[in-house]
Design an enzyme around this catalytic site. Structure first.
Site, PDB file in Angstrom:
ATOM      1  N   ASP A 309       0.851  -1.212  -0.059  1.00 22.24           N
ATOM      2  CA  ASP A 309       0.137   0.107  -0.042  1.00 22.24           C
ATOM      3  C   ASP A 309       0.776   1.104   0.211  1.00 22.24           C
ATOM      4  OD1 ASP A 309      -2.651   1.413   0.602  1.00 22.24           O
ATOM      5  OD2 ASP A 309      -1.753   2.144   2.392  1.00 22.24           O
ATOM      6  N   GLU A 362       1.283  -0.469  -5.052  1.00 22.87           N
ATOM      7  CA  GLU A 362       0.143   0.657  -5.359  1.00 22.87           C
ATOM      8  C   GLU A 362       0.919   1.914  -5.469  1.00 22.87           C
ATOM      9  OE1 GLU A 362      -2.779   3.739  -4.129  1.00 22.87           O
ATOM     10  OE2 GLU A 362      -1.845   2.597  -2.584  1.00 22.87           O
TER      11      GLU A 362
END
Length: 648
Positions: A309, A362
């Site tokens: 993330d 990401e």
């Protein structure tokens, strides 16, 4: 009290940042010392004056349970005989300022069910896995040349029981896994399952990095879920959050009374955008903690990969921070050199242990070579979310179709860089929350056009180079944005339009699985060719996808306007017969029913820089896919006909 300690080699590697299985050394380890069964506790707290173990086994009184400092860099240890799995515990830490604080174990394998904040003693050994065939199959062929269609799931809101209670890991192992298989997905991506105190953080603000959340059951229940996925042929990706952690008092923040897991400098530590704290990537012990955690999910839970993330917030010191709090690195730049070194070391270590793992970034930046190997100057991931494609496409789709011709570059620009990284095309949870609207409700126009627009978007996505990801609810056209405290609106499947959308996505997924040309050369320019990217006036694009077999290709056309074209000509590379194998405008999908029926024969009429052409019907707001059925060596007759392959 009897005591047993981690070995000197373990301690050396931990303090060096190279103890990649530190979860086997620190935390609460159920074990025997000699003939005595008990639990060895070990914790890193270098600033503490004293550390005591407290729990339900001693009435939360640590007076007689002081730990012994066993390394100059602050590891404390204690063996407590006669206790076993299931007990609750914390560390009671006396700071050097004399304050007494109580902390959950950073290495705990299980946690007390919220709102409780204690750690729970757990042993993870003993589960009997049944996924040997799956593990062997992963090494048979690289992921790059396989289909990858990911269903992104938040376990707490995918579906709830009538009384509002969560489904358990074991219940989801049947209901969710069977659903994913039926829908034709290949992977499940789970929003973070590390223990977290606040439901609405969705797991992205964790307190227990080694503790799978107790909301849905026990660690072995989650093992059962992953095992069931693998037996059904479904890979499991877990969202992983090394960029920041929550500030709750029982967590990592000022763990021993002072900044420890976070930076000492608050300008570096604070993540004001999320109200969290950044890990201090300059500390070797933090590196041991994080890299061990990545391996832990693969070691103990057989997770197939991690979606990392917020990589942008790792790469840049000042990402999301007000200018008043900006800092510079030792070279005067904005890059977080410690975090970059961590990322490279993380990926090298994971692939050394698990060559077939998926490590997905990401990343919203244009940082080069995110998916290149570290030894070639890259960050070492093997996949990157294509955030540029997502942003461009949603901007384009939210534009009224009558004005899309002026934004045609948003539709085609992604092909300029489609092969610069190994990309996943994401339509994720981030795009359907906090007032952003659902994907269906982003689409312009009346009720019918909203569904037609969503169908053409999905068709374009599935045929575009790159792996695929769709957040739950998108597959049946959820009208409301994601309600992160309620389950999906399954009841709307009683309505024809949503039921038709559901069938459309299922059939589109199955087309993707069946057609090697849509994934075999996903990351190579040879797997794609334009036919016509320039028809901005009519907002149509036409292109080919190819497999390694030169005779195996598809012709894809996407019409992004509600206009119908009854005699639209497209160029094709070979003479012969083509057939429509997919059309998003079928009545079964809620479309108007404009279909190219039967055999489509080429004409020796050059078009779109191709030597031959077809004349077809183009339905409104639709994706159509054509397959050659009679060209060259694939001709059904040995007699030479116009369908024989002609090399341009």
């Amino acid at each position: 009290m009897l005591s047993t300690i981690p070995g000197p080699e373990d301690l050396f590697l931990f303090h060096e940042g190279s103890l990649y299985h530190s979860y086997r050394v620190l935390g609460a380890q159920v074990m025997k010392q000699g003939d005595v069964r008990g639990v060895r506790f070990a914790v890193w707290a270098p600033h503490a004056l004293e550390v005591r173990v407290i729990g339900d086994f001693n009435g939360w009184d640590g007076t007689e349970y002081s730990m012994r400092k066993i390394s100059t860099s602050g590891v404390w240890s204690l063996f407590v005989p006669g206790i076993d799995e299931g007990g609750l515990y914390k560390y009671e830490i006396v700071t050097r300022y004399g304050e007494v604080i109580r902390k959950a174990d950073p290495y705990a394998f299980q946690s007390e069910l919220k709102p409780g904040t204690a750690s729970r003693i757990a042993a993870l050994e003993g589960y009997q896995w049944h996924d040997d065939d799956w593990q062997h199959s992963k090494s048979a062929k690289p992921a790059y040349n396989r289909p990858m269609n990911i269903y992104e799931v938040h376990m707490g809101t995918w579906k709830k029981k009538p009384d509002g209670e969560y489904y358990t890991y074991r219940e989801l192992a049947d209901e969710l896994v069977d659903y994913v298989v039926d829908m034709g997905y290949t992977h499940i991506e789970l929003l973070p399952l590390a223990e977290h105190p606040y439901d609405r953080s969705w797991g992205y603000q964790a307190t227990g990095y080694y503790s799978v959340t107790s909301r849905f059951g026990t660690p072995k229940d989650f093992m059962y879920f992953v095992d069931r996925c693998h037996q059904a042929g479904i890979a499991v990706i877990l969202d992983w959050v090394p960029g920041h952690f929550v500030k709750d008092a029982h967590g990592l923040r000022q763990f021993d009374g002072e900044p420890l897991y976070e930076y000492n400098d608050p300008r570096l530590a604070e993540k004001p955008e999320w109200g969290t704290l950044s890990f201090d990537f300059s500390k070797p012990e933090v590196i041991s903690f994080l890299i061990s955690n990545a391996l832990f999910w693969m070691d103990m839970y057989h997770i197939d990969g991690l979606r990392v993330d917020a990589v942008a917030s790792l790469l840049y010191l000042n990402f999301g921070k007000p200018e008043l709090h900006w800092t510079k690195n030792e070279h005067g730049g904005d890059e977080n050199t410690d975090a970059i070194n961590f990322i490279k070391k993380l990926n090298q270590t994971v692939f050394a242990h698990y060559p077939d793992a998926l490590m997905m970034a990401e990343d919203s930046t244009d940082w080069p070579q995110v998916t290149a190997p570290v030894h070639d100057g890259g960050l070492g991931f093997n996949y990157k979310w294509n955030m540029g494609w997502m942003n461009d496409m949603l901007r384009y789709m939210e534009t009224d179709p009558y004005f899309r011709s002026g934004s045609h570059n948003l539709l085609t620009f992604s092909f300029m860089y489609a092969f610069s990284e190994n990309y996943v095309l994401p339509l994720s949870h981030d795009e359907v929350v906090h007032g952003k609207k659902s994907l269906l409700n982003k689409m312009p126009g009346d009720y019918w056009r909203k569904f037609a627009n969503l169908r053409v978007l999905y068709g374009y996505m599935m045929n575009h180079p790159g792996k695929k990801l769709l957040f739950m609810g998108g597959e049946f056209g959820q009208f409301d944005e994601w309600k992160d405290l309620e389950d999906l609106d399954w009841e709307i499947l009683e309505y024809d339009s949503h039921r038709s959308m559901h069938q459309y996505v299922r059939d589109l997924n199955r087309l993707y699985l069946q057609e090697k040309s849509l994934w075999e050369l996903d990351h190579q320019p040879e797997g794609f060719a334009w036919i016509d990217p320039h028809d901005s006036g009519q907002s149509i694009v036409t292109f080919m996808r190819k497999s390694a077999d030169p005779d195996d290709f598809l012709v894809i056309l996407c019409n992004f306007t509600p206009q119908t074209f009854n005699t639209y000509r497209i160029g094709v590379p070979f003479a012969g017969v083509y057939q429509e194998c997919f059309n998003s405008d079928l009545p079964a999908y809620g479309g108007s029913g404009l279909i190219n029926r039967g055999k489509l024969k080429t004409e020796a009429f050059s078009w779109h820089s191709q030597p031959f052409s077809l004349q077809i019907v183009v339905p409104p707001l639709a994706t159509i896919v054509l397959r050659p059925v009679q060209i060259g060596r694939k001709a059904s007759s040995t007699k030479k006909t116009r369908g024989d392959r002609v090399d341009a």
